[in-house]
Scaffold this active site. Structure first.
Site, short mmCIF file in Angstrom:
data_model
loop_
_atom_site.label_atom_id
_atom_site.label_comp_id
_atom_site.label_asym_id
_atom_site.label_seq_id
_atom_site.Cartn_x
_atom_site.Cartn_y
_atom_site.Cartn_z
N ARG A 36 -9.96 -11.69 2.75
CA ARG A 36 -10.87 -12.75 2.30
C ARG A 36 -10.23 -14.13 2.41
NH1 ARG A 36 -11.58 -9.78 -3.28
NH2 ARG A 36 -11.21 -8.05 -1.83
N LYS A 83 0.85 -1.20 0.00
CA LYS A 83 0.00 0.00 0.00
C LYS A 83 0.88 1.25 0.00
CE LYS A 83 -3.88 -1.80 2.79
NZ LYS A 83 -4.98 -1.67 1.81
N1 BES Z 1 -7.91 -3.77 4.77
C1 BES Z 1 -8.17 -3.40 3.43
C2 BES Z 1 -9.51 -2.67 3.25
C3 BES Z 1 -9.64 -1.36 3.97
C4 BES Z 1 -9.38 -0.17 3.30
C5 BES Z 1 -10.09 -1.29 5.28
C6 BES Z 1 -9.51 1.03 3.95
C7 BES Z 1 -10.24 -0.08 5.91
C8 BES Z 1 -9.94 1.10 5.24
C9 BES Z 1 -8.19 -4.64 2.55
O1 BES Z 1 -7.37 -5.68 2.94
C10 BES Z 1 -7.74 -4.24 1.19
O2 BES Z 1 -6.62 -3.83 1.08
N2 BES Z 1 -8.61 -4.39 0.19
C11 BES Z 1 -8.28 -4.06 -1.15
C12 BES Z 1 -8.77 -5.19 -2.01
C13 BES Z 1 -8.26 -5.16 -3.44
C14 BES Z 1 -6.75 -5.36 -3.48
C15 BES Z 1 -8.95 -6.24 -4.23
C16 BES Z 1 -8.98 -2.75 -1.51
O3 BES Z 1 -10.09 -2.52 -1.01
O4 BES Z 1 -8.39 -1.96 -2.22
MN MN Z 2 -5.39 -5.50 2.23
#
Ligand code: BES
Ligand code: MN
Ligand code: ZN
Length: 501
Positions: A354, A280
Site C-alpha cells: 500500500r 514472514k
Molecule cells: N504480499 C502480501 C499479500 C499476499 C499474501 C499476497 C499472500 C499473495 C499471497 C502483502 O504485502 C502482505 O504481506 N500483507 C499483509 C498485510 C498486513 C501486514 C496488514 C497480510 O495480508 O497479512
Molecule cells: Mn507484505
C-alpha cells in the site's frame, strides 16, 4: 529474459486437411454422452479403421464428460490423434466452459512434447464469435509452459499452431488478432511472475518495461532512486530501502489520436516480499516472488491496448521495490511522507504494498484520469475472504465497480465486490501522522483499500483490484490456468479498456 511466443492462431470454417491433434468435445446429453465437433467424414473414417463408432471407441478409452477431462484417442483421416475433452452438461456449455476445456486440452497436448511442435485443430462446435473466441483463448493460454532456467537448450515450442474451427466470415481475421494480442499479454505477465527474484528485481523489471515499449506507441519513463528522492516518493524509498537493489517507478503513456477517455492503471511491483523487519514465516515467504503480479498485469495490458490501437488514453504506473530486512530497512512505527505530502505511520513493514501504491496513485492524479484502476497482490485477508481464484474489488464509485464486473464477466475472470465503508476509513486514524498504514487484523482487505483511497483525488472514480489469490497458482494446473504465475487481471483490464474505447 524473453517471454514465450504464442502459437500461430487461425479461425477457419473448415478443419485443415491434416493436423497432429484434433480437439473435439464430449457433452453430457439427456440420453448419454455425445461428441461435439467431430465431423461426419472423421467419424466414418475412424469407424472404418477401428471397427466401431468413434463415441464407443472414446468411451472405451475412458473419455468422460466432466469439464476439462481429456482423453487421447487414435483417429483416422484428418488427424493422427483426437483429444476428447469434456464440456459438462449440454445445456451449460458457456464460453467459460469452452475456455477451460480448450485450456485443459491444450495443456495435455503441450505435455506430449511432439517433435517440431504440435499443429492442433480445435473443433468444439463453436458457431458464434463469443464461443469461438473463448475456445481460442483457452487454447492459446493452455499451450503455455514455463521455461525452466537451465544450462540445457530451451525447450522448443510444444504447440506450433492452433486452428479453431468456426465460420465467422470476415470477422475471423480480426478476432484472431485480438485473441493473439491479449493472450500474448497474459503469457508475458505469467513469465514475469515466474522469473525468480534474484533475476527480476526493480532495475531489471524496469528494463523489461523499457523493452516492452520499444518499437510501439508507448512512451516510457523510469524514475530511479535519485529521481524518487528528488520527487519525494517516500513510500517507494522506505520499502525499497532495505534492499541493495533500489526501487523504481515506471510510467508508460499511450495517447492515441481521437481518444476521449483517460484511464490510469497502477500496479504493485514488489519483486520479493520477505515482510521486511516484520519478517514472514518461511512457508508464506516462498511464493512472494509473485508480489509484482499487479505491475506485470498493468504493464502487459497497456502494451496489448497499444498493440490493438484502442482509442483510449492510458497512463500506467508500475511501483517496483524489494521488501527486505537490513540495517537500512524501514521500521514499524516509522513515519513516512508519501508523494504529495501525506504522512503515514507505518504499522507493519509487511504492509509494504500500500505504501508503494500510495506514491504511484498520488502521482497519477496529476494525469487527471477519468478512471483509476489499481491492481495489487495486496492482502492475505482477501484470500481468506474469497479463496485463491476470485479477486476482490473495492471502490469509491458504483459505476467503476460495474465496469470491472462487466469486463470480468466477458473474460471469465472472477471478481467479487467487498465493502469499503467508513469503519475501515476511521480505523486508519493515527496520533503521530496523517494516517496509519493498517487498521489491524479484521477486514484487512478493506482496510488496505481504505488506505489507498486516500491517495485518489476526491471525486475521481477509482477501483482497487486485490489479486492476491488468483495471481499465483500454488496448486495443480486447471483449465487454462498453469501452476505459478497466471496472468490474472490482464484480460479483464484489456476488456475494460475496450469498453471505454
Ligand atoms: N504480499 C502480501 C499479500 C499476499 C499474501 C499476497 C499472500 C499473495 C499471497 C502483502 O504485502 C502482505 O504481506 N500483507 C499483509 C498485510 C498486513 C501486514 C496488514 C497480510 O495480508 O497479512
Ligand atoms: Mn507484505
Ligand atoms: Zn506484499
Amino acid at each position: 529474459m524473453t517471454a514465450p511466443a504464442i502459437p500461430q492462431l487461425q479461425l477457419s470454417p473448415t478443419p485443415p486437411r491434416s493436423s497432429d491433434i484434433l480437439v473435439v468435445g464430449l457433452v453430457e446429453a439427456p440420453d448419454g454422452p455425445q461428441l461435439v465437433g467431430a465431423d461426419k467424414n472423421l467419424v466414418a473414417a475412424t469407424a472404418k479403421r477401428f471397427g466401431r463408432p468413434l463415441l464407443d471407441l472414446a468411451t472405451e478409452l475412458g473419455a468422460r464428460t466432466g469439464v476439462g477431462q481429456v482423453t487421447l484417442v487414435p483417429a483416422a483421416q484428418s488427424a493422427a490423434r483426437l483429444a476428447v475433452v469434456g464440456l459438462g452438461p449440454v445445456e451449460r456449455v458457456t464460453p467459460e466452459v469452452l475456455r477451460r476445456a480448450a485450456g485443459s486440452a491444450l495443456r495435455t497436448v503441450a505435455g506430449l512434447g511432439l517433435e517440431g511442435g504440435a499443429a492442433v485443430t480445435v473443433d468444439l462446435g463453436t458457431a458464434e464469435a463469443e464461443t469461438a473466441q473463448a475456445a481460442a483463448e483457452g487454447a492459446l493460454l493452455g499451450s503455455y509452459r514455463h521455461q525452466p532456467i537451465s544450462s540445457e537448450d530451451p525447450d522448443p515450442a510444444a504447440v506450433r499452431s492452433v486452428t479453431v474451427v468456426a465460420d465467422l466470415g470476415r470477422r475471423a481475421g480480426e478476432l484472431a488478432e485480438v485473441v493473439g494480442v491479449v493472450c500474448q499479454a497474459v503469457l508475458r505477465a505469467r513469465h514475469w511472475v515466474n522469473l525468480p527474484p534474484n533475476l527480476l528485481y526493480p532495475e531489471t523489471f524496469a528494463e523489461e518495461a523499457r523493452a516492452l515499449a520499444r518499437g510501439t506507441r508507448l512512451a516510457v519513463e523510469v524514475l530511479d532512486e535519485a529521481a524518487l528522492t528528488k520527487g519525494g516518493y517516500g513510500g517507494l524509498l522506505a520499502v525499497g530501502g532495505g534492499s541493495a537493489r533500489g526501487p523504481r517507478l515506471v510510467r508508460l503513456s499511450y495517447r492515441p489520436r481521437g481518444a476521449t477517455t483517460h484511464l490510469v492503471l497502477v500496479g504493485k511491483g514488489i519483486t520479493f516480499d520477505s515482510g521486511g523487519l516484520n519478517l514472514k514465516p518461511g512457508d508464506s515467504m516462498y511464493t512472494m516472488k509473485c508480489d509484482m503480479a499487479g505491475a506485470a498485469a498493468v504493464l502487459a495490458a497497456t502494451r496489448a491496448v497499444a498493440d490493438l490501437g484502442l482509442k483510449v488514453s492510458i497512463t500506467c504506473y508500475a511501483a517496483m521495490a524489494e521488501n527486505l530486512p537490513s540495517s537500512s530497512a524501514y521500521r514499524p512505527s516509522d513515519v513516512l511522507t508519501i508523494y504529495g505530502g501525506t504522512t503515514v505511520e507505518n504499522a507493519n513493514t509487511d504492509a509494504e504494498g500500500r505504501l508503494v501504491m500510495a506514491d504511484a496513485l498520488a502521482r497519477s492524479q496529476e494525469d487527471e484520469p477519468d478512471l483509476v484502476l489499481d491492481v495489487a497482490t495486496l492482502t492475505g485477508a482477501c484470500m481468506v475472504a474469497l479463496g485463491d481464484r476470485i479477486a476482490g474489488v473495492m471502490s469509491n464509485d458504483d459505476e467503476a465497480v460495474a465496469r470491472v464486473l462487466d469486463a470480468a464477466e466477458v473474460t471469465g475472470e472472477e471478481f467479487w465486490e467487498l465493502p469499503l465503508t467508513d469503519q475501515f476509513r476511521e480505523g486508519l486514524d493515527s496520533s503521530v501522522a496523517d494516517v496509519k498504514s493498517s487498521g489491524g487484523r479484521l477486514g484487512g482487505a478493506m482496510s488496505a483499500a481504505a488506505f489507498l483511497e486516500r491517495f485518489v483525488a476526491e471525486g475521481t472514480p477509482w477501483a482497487h483490484l486485490d489479486i492476491a489469490g488468483p495471481a499465483f497458482n500454488s496448486g495443480k494446473p486447471w483449465g487454462h490456468v498453469p501452476e505459478g504465475g497466471t496472468g490474472a487481471a490482464v484480460r479483464t483490464l484489456v476488456q475494460l479498456a475496450r469498453s471505454l474505447a
